[in-house]
Design a protein around this motif. Structure first.
Motif, PDB file in Angstrom:
ATOM      1  N   UNK A  84       0.844  -1.177   0.000  1.00  0.00           N
ATOM      2  CA  UNK A  84       0.000   0.000   0.000  1.00  0.00           C
ATOM      3  C   UNK A  84       0.882   1.231   0.000  1.00  0.00           C
ATOM      4  N   UNK A  85       0.485   2.220  -0.757  1.00  0.00           N
ATOM      5  CA  UNK A  85       1.246   3.461  -0.859  1.00  0.00           C
ATOM      6  C   UNK A  85       0.306   4.632  -0.625  1.00  0.00           C
ATOM      7  N   UNK A  86       0.841   5.688  -0.013  1.00  0.00           N
ATOM      8  CA  UNK A  86       0.050   6.889   0.261  1.00  0.00           C
ATOM      9  C   UNK A  86       0.553   8.021  -0.612  1.00  0.00           C
ATOM     10  N   UNK A  87      -0.382   8.758  -1.221  1.00  0.00           N
ATOM     11  CA  UNK A  87      -0.015   9.833  -2.138  1.00  0.00           C
ATOM     12  C   UNK A  87       0.545  11.010  -1.356  1.00  0.00           C
ATOM     13  N   UNK A  88       1.717  11.480  -1.815  1.00  0.00           N
ATOM     14  CA  UNK A  88       2.310  12.674  -1.222  1.00  0.00           C
ATOM     15  C   UNK A  88       1.674  13.938  -1.770  1.00  0.00           C
ATOM     16  N   UNK A  89       1.262  13.887  -3.034  1.00  0.00           N
ATOM     17  CA  UNK A  89       0.601  15.031  -3.655  1.00  0.00           C
ATOM     18  C   UNK A  89      -0.322  14.510  -4.741  1.00  0.00           C
ATOM     19  N   UNK A 123      25.683   4.389  -9.296  1.00  0.00           N
ATOM     20  CA  UNK A 123      24.882   3.538 -10.172  1.00  0.00           C
ATOM     21  C   UNK A 123      23.509   4.048 -10.509  1.00  0.00           C
ATOM     22  N   UNK A 124      23.094   5.195  -9.977  1.00  0.00           N
ATOM     23  CA  UNK A 124      21.746   5.705 -10.258  1.00  0.00           C
ATOM     24  C   UNK A 124      21.732   6.447 -11.590  1.00  0.00           C
ATOM     25  N   UNK A 125      20.684   6.283 -12.405  1.00  0.00           N
ATOM     26  CA  UNK A 125      20.592   6.965 -13.708  1.00  0.00           C
ATOM     27  C   UNK A 125      20.141   8.415 -13.540  1.00  0.00           C
ATOM     28  N   UNK A 126      20.130   9.127 -14.660  1.00  0.00           N
ATOM     29  CA  UNK A 126      19.724  10.531 -14.645  1.00  0.00           C
ATOM     30  C   UNK A 126      18.271  10.685 -14.221  1.00  0.00           C
ATOM     31  N   UNK A 127      17.408   9.738 -14.633  1.00  0.00           N
ATOM     32  CA  UNK A 127      15.979   9.859 -14.306  1.00  0.00           C
ATOM     33  C   UNK A 127      15.759   9.886 -12.797  1.00  0.00           C
ATOM     34  N   UNK A 128      16.570   9.152 -12.037  1.00  0.00           N
ATOM     35  CA  UNK A 128      16.418   9.158 -10.578  1.00  0.00           C
ATOM     36  C   UNK A 128      16.813  10.501  -9.992  1.00  0.00           C
ATOM     37  N   UNK A 129      17.861  11.114 -10.523  1.00  0.00           N
ATOM     38  CA  UNK A 129      18.291  12.415 -10.019  1.00  0.00           C
ATOM     39  C   UNK A 129      17.262  13.498 -10.332  1.00  0.00           C
ATOM     40  N   UNK A 130      16.622  13.394 -11.515  1.00  0.00           N
ATOM     41  CA  UNK A 130      15.645  14.423 -11.884  1.00  0.00           C
ATOM     42  C   UNK A 130      14.408  14.387 -10.997  1.00  0.00           C
ATOM     43  N   UNK A 131      14.179  13.279 -10.295  1.00  0.00           N
ATOM     44  CA  UNK A 131      13.033  13.189  -9.400  1.00  0.00           C
ATOM     45  C   UNK A 131      13.321  13.761  -8.015  1.00  0.00           C
ATOM     46  N   UNK A 132      14.592  13.995  -7.697  1.00  0.00           N
ATOM     47  CA  UNK A 132      14.951  14.421  -6.345  1.00  0.00           C
ATOM     48  C   UNK A 132      14.373  15.792  -5.970  1.00  0.00           C
ATOM     49  N   UNK A 133      14.326  16.797  -6.859  1.00  0.00           N
ATOM     50  CA  UNK A 133      13.710  18.070  -6.439  1.00  0.00           C
ATOM     51  C   UNK A 133      12.270  17.922  -5.973  1.00  0.00           C
ATOM     52  N   UNK A 193       8.732  17.989  -1.086  1.00  0.00           N
ATOM     53  CA  UNK A 193       7.662  17.402  -0.273  1.00  0.00           C
ATOM     54  C   UNK A 193       8.160  16.935   1.085  1.00  0.00           C
ATOM     55  N   UNK A 194       9.489  16.878   1.290  1.00  0.00           N
ATOM     56  CA  UNK A 194      10.050  16.466   2.576  1.00  0.00           C
ATOM     57  C   UNK A 194      10.148  17.619   3.568  1.00  0.00           C
ATOM     58  N   UNK A 195      10.216  18.848   3.091  1.00  0.00           N
ATOM     59  CA  UNK A 195      10.383  19.975   4.006  1.00  0.00           C
ATOM     60  C   UNK A 195       9.267  20.049   5.051  1.00  0.00           C
ATOM     61  N   UNK A 196       7.969  19.936   4.681  1.00  0.00           N
ATOM     62  CA  UNK A 196       6.938  19.968   5.727  1.00  0.00           C
ATOM     63  C   UNK A 196       7.094  18.855   6.755  1.00  0.00           C
ATOM     64  N   UNK A 197       7.556  17.662   6.312  1.00  0.00           N
ATOM     65  CA  UNK A 197       7.726  16.551   7.255  1.00  0.00           C
ATOM     66  C   UNK A 197       8.834  16.858   8.244  1.00  0.00           C
ATOM     67  N   UNK A 198       9.972  17.359   7.753  1.00  0.00           N
ATOM     68  CA  UNK A 198      11.079  17.704   8.645  1.00  0.00           C
ATOM     69  C   UNK A 198      10.640  18.770   9.657  1.00  0.00           C
ATOM     70  N   UNK A 199       9.969  19.803   9.173  1.00  0.00           N
ATOM     71  CA  UNK A 199       9.576  20.901  10.071  1.00  0.00           C
ATOM     72  C   UNK A 199       8.544  20.415  11.094  1.00  0.00           C
ATOM     73  N   UNK A 200       7.625  19.532  10.673  1.00  0.00           N
ATOM     74  CA  UNK A 200       6.655  18.987  11.623  1.00  0.00           C
ATOM     75  C   UNK A 200       7.350  18.209  12.730  1.00  0.00           C
ATOM     76  N   UNK A 215       2.610  25.985   1.957  1.00  0.00           N
ATOM     77  CA  UNK A 215       2.183  26.874   0.867  1.00  0.00           C
ATOM     78  C   UNK A 215       3.010  26.634  -0.391  1.00  0.00           C
ATOM     79  N   UNK A 216       4.309  26.371  -0.219  1.00  0.00           N
ATOM     80  CA  UNK A 216       5.158  26.073  -1.376  1.00  0.00           C
ATOM     81  C   UNK A 216       4.706  24.781  -2.055  1.00  0.00           C
ATOM     82  N   UNK A 217       4.423  23.740  -1.263  1.00  0.00           N
ATOM     83  CA  UNK A 217       3.927  22.490  -1.847  1.00  0.00           C
ATOM     84  C   UNK A 217       2.601  22.707  -2.565  1.00  0.00           C
TER      85      UNK A 217
END
Length: 1637
Positions: free
Chosen positions: A857-862, A1286-1296, A1301-1308, A1333-1335
């Motif tokens: 099961x997965x939960x949607x981040x956005x 060993x990670x491809x370019x597609x994985x790096x492009x997903x990091x932003x 989406x991690x900033x609200x979790x860290x601040x909470x 608000x940024x998210x």
């Protein structure tokens, strides 16, 4: 014969008649032309179509004319058709042969001395051979060898002697009829064996030298043929004759004639290409409609395909459909095709290569007709009856012999006559030979003439070809010259166009210069007007200040006068007091009284002096302001004069501009007319060229088609050869595999079979194994003492070759064959062992691309909106069931819908949450039997702050459950999560375990354990487990050897098992860790029994008996260590406490503050790693890709978007975090962090653009990677940099996206650990709001991008031909801002059930219908890029401010609702109630918002106009008309309306449609507040319904100008030019009325 093919035979009498008719037609050179035959045949009265069919059958050589034989055939067919006989599909063979005389069965004296033998009954047990077929050279006949006699009819064992003499004096040919069998069945004609013809009757009584008495003449052939034309006599049998005709024709085919005609028509309809046969695909459609099973259809195909060529000809197709009819009527299908069902044209091929007539006869007689039911007779009764019938038969034969003797005498008497006839016949034959020789000579002559004619035709064709070639060359030359002329003309016209364009550019430049000058003058005028307004304002302020100061001066003057008056009054008093003072001084008055009086006098004098100075200052300021006002008046006068001059210059420039514009329009019209003429000429030439080209292409296509057919035929032949070779190769390979030797294995432990497919054995037993058998990993199939079955590979070891050499080869071969036979038998029977592989050894590519899962099961981040038809829509926080995992995309299910989505938009839920939200099967091991778990070894240490990641150290064993892309799912003990695949490698199999050097460890379960996940094993007491790996956490990896269950790998607690020795008797329990400690110092072992470790490592404590030295385990090493070097830790200890190096300082903090500092440390560390990833992308990927030139600048921008801006943002953010951390000291608590977060998160706006454009970049990258192998290799090569891990370019492009989406979790997390009243709590709350608000802005940007993409899709796929104006969907609305797509879907009209596709926008509803029918399961399918459907506008768009939605009956279950728009009502139906509710609610909400927006706009205007009048006058304005307005519509018209404003006061006229000269006569009234500041503004707009109103011009008139022009003259009418547009003017009537003071 009476039936069969004799109806087609032509008798000599008929032939003679036909020859007489043939001669009456005056044949030319032995032939009758088609015209002669047509006139003669039409006399029969048959239709022309039937005669055409007869001609096609009779004209055998298709030469368009008939000889005598063809004419005779045609006459025969006409006769049969007139008698009602249907025409055959193919010409019967018997009609092509010479005429056959019809035998007479009633003639007691057959011609030519033949003897008729009466019907003979055959005794039971006897075999009466009658005739022997012998091969013949001539077509359709076989010469019969003379038979010297017949064998005895009764066996010698019965005591009967032969009834026929062995040496008769005359040969005899009997005519044999049907014999009656004892049971009433028909007699059979059987061949005589060669050895049985030593005695008996002769077969021929001909006096000629030929054995059969056949001469070369046709008469002799006819007589011989008559001997074979056997008919049925007056037999007492009720069965019909079984004698087949001499040549099988269509009439003896068992398929009815009506069925043949019906199925022939069906065959012609299916044979579209006129190939003469049907393939399997063409027949399938007709076969599937029969409702028969696949087995029946396969049998019918096998029977009908007689020649086994994989195709059905016309007769084969007819036979197949006849068999289908038989099967549908319940008749059983034959195993082999009976002879009567074989098509006539195929019978030679079916019966073999022999052309013997008797072979065909015997083939037809092989199948006996159904027999009558037999009566229950005894053997004696049958013997007596047979004996009686034998005696009667002997008597008959005796009579036959006597009759034969009599006829022999008569034959001798006739011999003389026959000799005379023979001489006459020879004379006739000689004449016939001469006639034939003459015919052959004529034929040769005709052949020479035909050759000459063909040569002449070829010569004519050569001449025509040469003429055509010459014509073609002349035409090409003419085309070349024409092209040259057109090219020259084109170049000239291009030069003219260039000149005209240059002139146009110069005129445009002049026009632009005039416009620039006009704008400059307008700007200057506007500046002067603004300056004038400012100066007027300043003058007003000065006037006010002047009035104030004047009033102050007046007050001061009054005070001064009062003071002077008082002074005048006080002066005498002063003198009096002075005198009194003197007197008092003289009288010695006190000094204090005098001093007081002096001070009062001095104060009064000072006040008078100050008032005097203020008065002088005010007088000076008043004089200065009056001087400034004079100067301002002079400047205003100069400005008015300058304005008049500029207005005159502007009018002059406008006239010049209008002249230039008219000249430009005239030249444009001339240019367009010239282009149209040129285009017309070019199209005519192109049409001629196209016709020529199409003709050439048609010829070329015909040639290509012929070549392609030939190539396909060759390819089919080659394919058949390849298939045969492949089958042979497979057979050889199978034989080679079967010949492999067996291998001997020795049992290490006893094994007890759990089912009949397993093999039991004891320790040290020898087992023979065939390793070539297909098997599942970890299991072998072998034999021991004659028993065969499966057993675990870990229970045995391979026997060395030297030990196995003592075994005999023969038993091994026998065992191998037995094993193979058993396996094949089990496979054939369909049984499946628990250890039989259930998967294909070579899975399909589609099966290996993704790991199928079903318990995640997965939960949607956005939120995520589908971009194609196979994507899944979901909102933030939705819980999705993951079905399959690919590299970057997962397949999931939500609310019954399945689709793909990016894995970066979701996060996997923990095992506890998954188990709560989705019930798991009771036995996890049972439900996951098919899951393939593999072992991998960690190459590097992997640490991650993400809770869903699996962390491990180098060398750890990981059990992998899902392998998808670069991120895999695995488990270590009771921990599960995802990890990068390049951090691990497959665990190498230990070869020593099979060679006997290292025995595998087997453990026995001593305590039951229930698994909590698919990667763990459920244990039961007594089960055996093969140990595969051990982990320091106390969890081991093993393979469960459970009875009745398939092999399963997984983790289990080591404390629940005990290790078995090789003898299975001793057990060693696994050590159980007592607790875990963390090292606080480094320690180096001093003795062998001690253990070394480093600071911060976790140690498993095994023994704590000694208070100073404990026994522990670390990375597989066991030893003693001092207790004062470690510190106790618990499972819930936060590993983020590593931020503090000073443990003493750490102890001083509260648990809540420890967690807070840990989360702050985690935020800073993850930010550092993220910034490093941003740099890696720029250094490793972006720079090499840009320098390689494989991508252009636009593609690079699409992939990386604003990557540098992201890097700059986060670099600054990280710098601020580091400064804040260092300000408190290294590894010391951070007191304030919220202010930094709040300040820097407000600068993260570049992420909105990047995340909005990320999907397009990822799509481009994936497309280039899939379509260009070189580009894919290039990306792989640059990704080998060690920093990429060993990670491809597609994985790096997903990091932003992941990071934002991690900033609200860290601040909470930090906020939750921040106490109430902490100074950092407020900034943290603000930072949390900024992060959320940024998210939200990122999500909104993604949604806006999606909305824009969908609007662009609608623009490209919807044809708005009937709209009143050009619709641009992705644009601004008239009053609601940017247009948004609110809802879309499928509807139906209730009356006509017409399918409609509706699109609800923020300002209107659009109904469309598809040009062609298509299917769609939702809006995400409709807006797919792969969907090329074209929609047409069904009705004009329905504006939402004019619509009314209502339900006919809210309680009704039918999904129907009404939409009312002005005078039209739409009754629509949706697929379900929920969809109807959604449509009604959304239409109502959008309509209410539209109406509310217009209402607010009207209220604002009304409020501005309803302000209570308080001005100095009023202005009455009447907008009469406008002329020569700019055309805004494609038809050259406009829908103009006028808006008149003065400040906040606004009036709007009505809209007039389709006119450039509107006449409004529109009145309005304005209140004037300031005569010199108020300006009357008149603006004209084009009314648009679906976009902002177009601007058609504006003009302004100051009220001061109106006052000056009117000068109490009453109302005046003025013509005002419209500015900022090329043309247009407006006529107004003005009336200014000023109020009296």
């Amino acid at each position: 014969m009476n039936g069969g093919a004799n109806i087609w035979a032509i008798t000599p009498e008929e032939r003679d008649k036909h020859d007489q008719k043939f001669d009456t037609l005056s044949p030319s050179m032995g032939y009758v032309s088609g015209e002669q035959a047509r006139k003669f045949f039409l006399q029969s009265g048959l239709p022309a179509s039937v005669l055409a069919e007869i001609w096609a059958l009779a004209d055998m050589n298709k030469d368009g004319k008939m000889d005598r034989l063809e004419f005779s055939i045609a006459m025969k067919l006409i006769k049969l058709k007139l008698q009602g006989t249907s025409l055959p599909v193919l010409l019967p063979v018997i009609m092509k042969q010479p005429p056959v005389p019809v035998p007479s069965l009633n003639n007691p004296n057959p011609p030519y001395g033949t003897i008729s033998v009466p019907n003979m009954s055959m005794m039971g047990g006897t075999n009466l051979p009658m005739m022997t077929p012998i091969a013949i050279a001539t077509s359709g006949l076989s010469p019969l060898t003379p038979m010297t006699g017949l064998t005895s009819l009764v066996p010698t064992a019965t005591g009967l002697s032969p009834l026929i003499a062995s040496n008769p004096t005359r040969p005899l040919m009997p005519t044999v009829g049907n014999t009656t069998l004892p049971n009433g069945t028909m007699g059979l004609l059987q061949p005589l064996p060669a050895g049985a013809l030593a005695t008996g009757l002769p077969l021929s009584a001909s006096p000629y030298s030929s054995p059969l008495g056949l001469s070369s003449s046709s008469a002799g052939i006819n007589k011989a043929s008559s001997l074979l034309d056997l008919g049925s006599s007056s037999s007492t049998s009720s069965s019909p004759s079984v004698m087949s005709p001499m040549v099988a024709g269509p009439s003896d085919w068992a398929v009815p004639h009506a069925s043949r005609l019906k199925y022939r028509q069906q065959f012609n309809s299916l044979d579209k290409g006129m190939t003469g046969y049907l393939t399997g695909l063409q027949v399938r459609g007709a076969m599937t409609t029969t409702m028969l099973t696949q087995t029946q259809l396969a049998s019918i195909w096998t029977l009908a395909d007689v020649d086994k060529d994989g195709k059905l000809k016309a007769e084969e197709f007819t036979l197949a459909m006849h068999l289908v009819d038989m099967a549908k009527n319940g008749q059983p299908l034959p195993l082999t095709l009976p002879t009567e069902l074989v098509p006539p044209s195929q019978r030679v091929a079916v019966n073999g290569s022999s052309s013997s007539l008797y072979a065909a006869l015997t083939d037809d007689l092989d199948i006996e007709p159904p027999q009558k039911p037999k009566t229950n007779l005894t053997f004696e009764d049958k013997f007596k009856a047979n004996l009686e019938r034998g005696n009667a038969e002997l008597e008959k034969r005796r009579q036959v012999l006597l009759e034969a003797e009599r006829r022999e005498q008569e034959r001798r008497a006739q011999k003389v006559r026959e000799e005379q006839e023979k001489r006459e016949r020879e004379a006739r034959e000689a004449e016939e030979r001469r006639r034939k020789e003459e015919e052959r000579r004529l034929e040769r002559q005709r052949e020479l003439e035909r050759q000459k004619e063909e040569e002449r035709q070829r010569e004519i064709e050569r001449k025509e070809a040469a003429q055509r070639e010459l014509e073609r060359q002349r035409k090409e030359e003419w085309e070349r010259r024409r092209r040259g002329e057109l090219q020259i003309k084109r170049e000239q016209e291009q030069d003219d166009i260039i000149k005209l364009k240059a002139k146009k550019r110069s005129l445009e430049m002049e026009l632009e210069a005039v416009g620039n000058k006009h704008r400059q003058i307008s700007d200057r005028l506007r500046d002067f007007q603004n300056k004038k307004k400012l100066q007027r304002t300043e003058l007003d302020l000065i006037s006010q200040r002047k009035d104030t100061r004047q009033q102050d001066i007046n007050n001061l003057q009054k005070q001064l006068e009062e003071f002077q008056r008082k002074l005048s009054q006080l002066t005498p008093e002063q003198r009096r007091l002075t005198e009194k003072l003197k007197n008092m001084a003289l009288n010695n008055l006190p000094g204090s009284t005098m001093t007081t009086l002096k001070l009062g006098v001095t104060e009064k004098k000072g006040t008078c002096m100050k008032l005097q100075e203020q008065l002088e200052t005010l007088e000076k300021e008043t004089a200065a302001k009056l001087a400034e006002m004079d100067q301002y008046n002079k400047d205003m006068q100069e400005l008015r004069e300058s304005q008049k001059k500029q207005q005159a210059a502007l009018e002059k420039l406008r006239g010049i501009k209008e002249d230039k514009r008219r000249e430009l329009i005239r030249r444009k019209e001339q240019e367009e007319e010239r282009k149209r003429q040129e285009e017309r000429r070019r199209k005519e030439e192109e049409e001629a060229q196209r016709r020529i080209k199409m003709e050439k292409e048609r010829q070329w296509q015909e040639k290509l088609k012929r070549d392609e057919e030939e190539r396909q035929r060759r390819l089919q032949e080659e394919k058949l050869q390849q298939q045969q070779q492949e089958e042979e190769r497979k057979k050889r390979e199978e034989e080679r595999k079967r010949s492999a030797a067996l291998t001997s294995f020795k049992a290490l432990y006893p094994f007890t079979a759990r089912n009949h497919e397993e093999l039991s054995f004891n320790a040290d037993d020898i087992i023979e194994v065939d390793e070539t058998t297909e098997r599942e990993e970890g299991w072998l199939y072998g034999s021991r003492q004659g028993k065969m079955g499966w057993f675990p590979e870990s229970y045995v070891e391979r026997v060395a070759p030297s030990d196995a050499a003592n075994n005999a080869a023969a038993p091994k071969a026998l065992l191998q064959s037995q094993l193979s036979n058993v396996l094949e038998a089990s496979k054939a029977s369909g049984t499946k062992s628990a250890f039989t592989p259930t998967h294909s050894p070579n899975p399909a590519p589609s099966e290996t691309q993704g790991q199928v899962v079903g318990n995640l099961l997965a939960q949607a981040l956005c939120s995520w909106t589908a971009k194609t038809d196979n994507h899944l829509n979901f909102n933030k926080d939705d819980v999705i069931q993951v079905l399959e995992q690919q590299e970057n995309w997962w397949l999931g299910e939500l609310n019954g819908e399945q689709g793909w989505f990016p894995k970066t938009y979701v996060t996997l839920l923990g095992e506890e949450e998954s188990s709560d939200m989705k019930s798991s099967p009771p036995d996890a091991s049972e439900s996951n039997d098919s899951q393939q778990l593999e072992e991998y070894v960690a190459l590097y240490t992997y640490e991650s702050p993400e809770p869903a990641d699996l962390t491990f150290s180098e060398g750890d064993i990981i059990l992998v459950s899902k392998r998808e892309g670069e991120w895999w799912n695995g488990s270590i003990g009771d921990r599960t999560g995802v990890f990068p695949s390049n951090y691990v490698k497959p665990k190498e199999t230990d070869a020593s375990s099979t060679s006997g050097k290292k025995k595998p460890e087997i453990a026995k379960v001593i305590r039951a354990h229930s698994s909590t996940g698919p990667e763990q094993l459920s244990l039961e007491n007594g089960q055996l487990i093969l140990i595969l790996g051990k982990n320091v956490s106390g969890w081991w990896l093993g393979e469960l050897q459970a009875r009745g269950k398939k092999r399963q790998k997984g983790w289990f607690p080591a404390s629940h098992v005990k290790i078995l020795g090789s003898n299975s008797g001793k057990s060693t329990p696994a050590p159980q860790p007592v607790c875990q400690v963390i090292a606080i110092y480094d320690y180096t072992a001093a003795n062998e029994d001690e253990m070394s470790f480093s600071k911060g490592q976790l140690i498993n404590v095994l023994d704590k008996n000694d208070p100073d030295w404990w026994k522990g385990e670390l990375s597989g090493t066991t030893g003693l260590f001092p207790t004062n070097y470690v510190k106790m830790t618990t499972a819930d200890c936060d590993p983020s406490q590593q931020w503090c190096a000073d443990l003493n300082s750490l102890e001083t903090l509260s648990p809540q503050e420890k967690k807070r500092q840990g989360y702050i440390h985690e935020l800073i560390q993850t930010e550092e790693r993220y910034v490093d990833d941003l740099r890696i992308v720029q250094d490793v990927f972006q720079k090499p890709m840009s320098e390689s030139g494989r991508l252009n600048e636009a593609e690079m921008n699409m992939i990386f978007v604003n990557w540098r801006e992201l890097e700059a943002c986060n670099n600054k953010f990280l710098k601020e975090l580091r400064i804040r951390k260092k300000s408190g000291g290294e590894n010391m608590p951070v007191q304030m962090i919220g202010d930094v977060l709040a300040r820097e998160l407000s600068h993260m706006q570049p992420y909105i653009r990047f995340c909005s454009c990320q999907i397009n970049g990822a799509t481009l990258l994936q497309t280039r990677t899939d379509n260009e192998p070189d580009f894919k290799e290039f990306l792989k090569k640059i990704a080998t940099d060690y920093r990429c891990k060993g990670m491809p370019l597609s994985s790096f492009l997903l990091k932003p996206m992941q990071r934002i989406t991690r900033y609200p979790l860290h601040i909470k997390n930090i906020l939750e650990c921040t106490a109430e009243g902490h100074p950092d709590r407020g900034p943290l709350k603000e930072a949390l709001e900024r992060a959320e608000e940024l998210c939200q802005q990122v999500n909104e940007g993604v949604r806006e991008k999606e909305n824009s993409d969908r609007l662009d899709w609608i623009q490209n796929h919807v044809q708005c031909d009937g709209a009143a104006e050009h619709l641009v969907f992705n644009s601004l609305t008239n009053c609601l801002g940017p247009r948004k797509l609110l809802h879309s879907g499928k509807m139906y009209k209730v009356k006509s059930n017409k399918e409609l596709w509706a699109f609800l926008f923020s300002d209107f509803l659009l109904l469309t219908h598809a040009s062609k029918q298509f299917t769609s399961s939702g809006p995400d399918k409709l807006f797919s890029n792969k969907n090329n459907v074209q929609l047409k506008m069904y009705k004009p768009p329905v504006l939402l401010n004019e619509v009314l939605v209502k339900l006919p009956d809210p309680s009704s279950d039918e999904p129907v609702f009404h939409i009312s728009h002005i005078d039209r009502v739409y009754i629509l139906r949706t697929d379900n109630i929920n969809e109807r509710t959604a449509w009604v609610q959304k239409i109502k909400a959008a309509s209410e918002e539209f109406i509310e927006t217009e209402k607010k706009k009207r209220e604002k205007v009304y409020q501005a106009r309803s302000v209570k009048a308080s001005g100095i006058g009023r202005l009455l304005v009447t907008i009469l008309e406008a002329t020569e307005l700019k055309a805004a519509k494609p038809n050259g018209k406009s829908n103009p309306y006028c808006e008149v404003t003065m400040g906040a006061q606004i009036f709007t006229s009505r809209t007039l449609n389709d006119t450039l000269n509107p006449k409004w006569n529109f009145n309005c009234q304005f209140h004037i507040k300031d005569l010199y500041q108020d300006v009357l503004c008149i603006t004209i707009f084009e009314r648009d319904q679906f976009s902002p109103d177009d601007f058609l011009g504006r003009t302004e008139v100051p009220v001061a100008t109106i006052k000056k022009e009117l000068e109490n003259k009453g109302s005046v009418t003025r013509r005002l030019l419209l500015h900022e547009v090329p043309t247009g003017e407006v006529w107004v009537r003005l009336d200014l009325q000023l109020y009296s003071k």
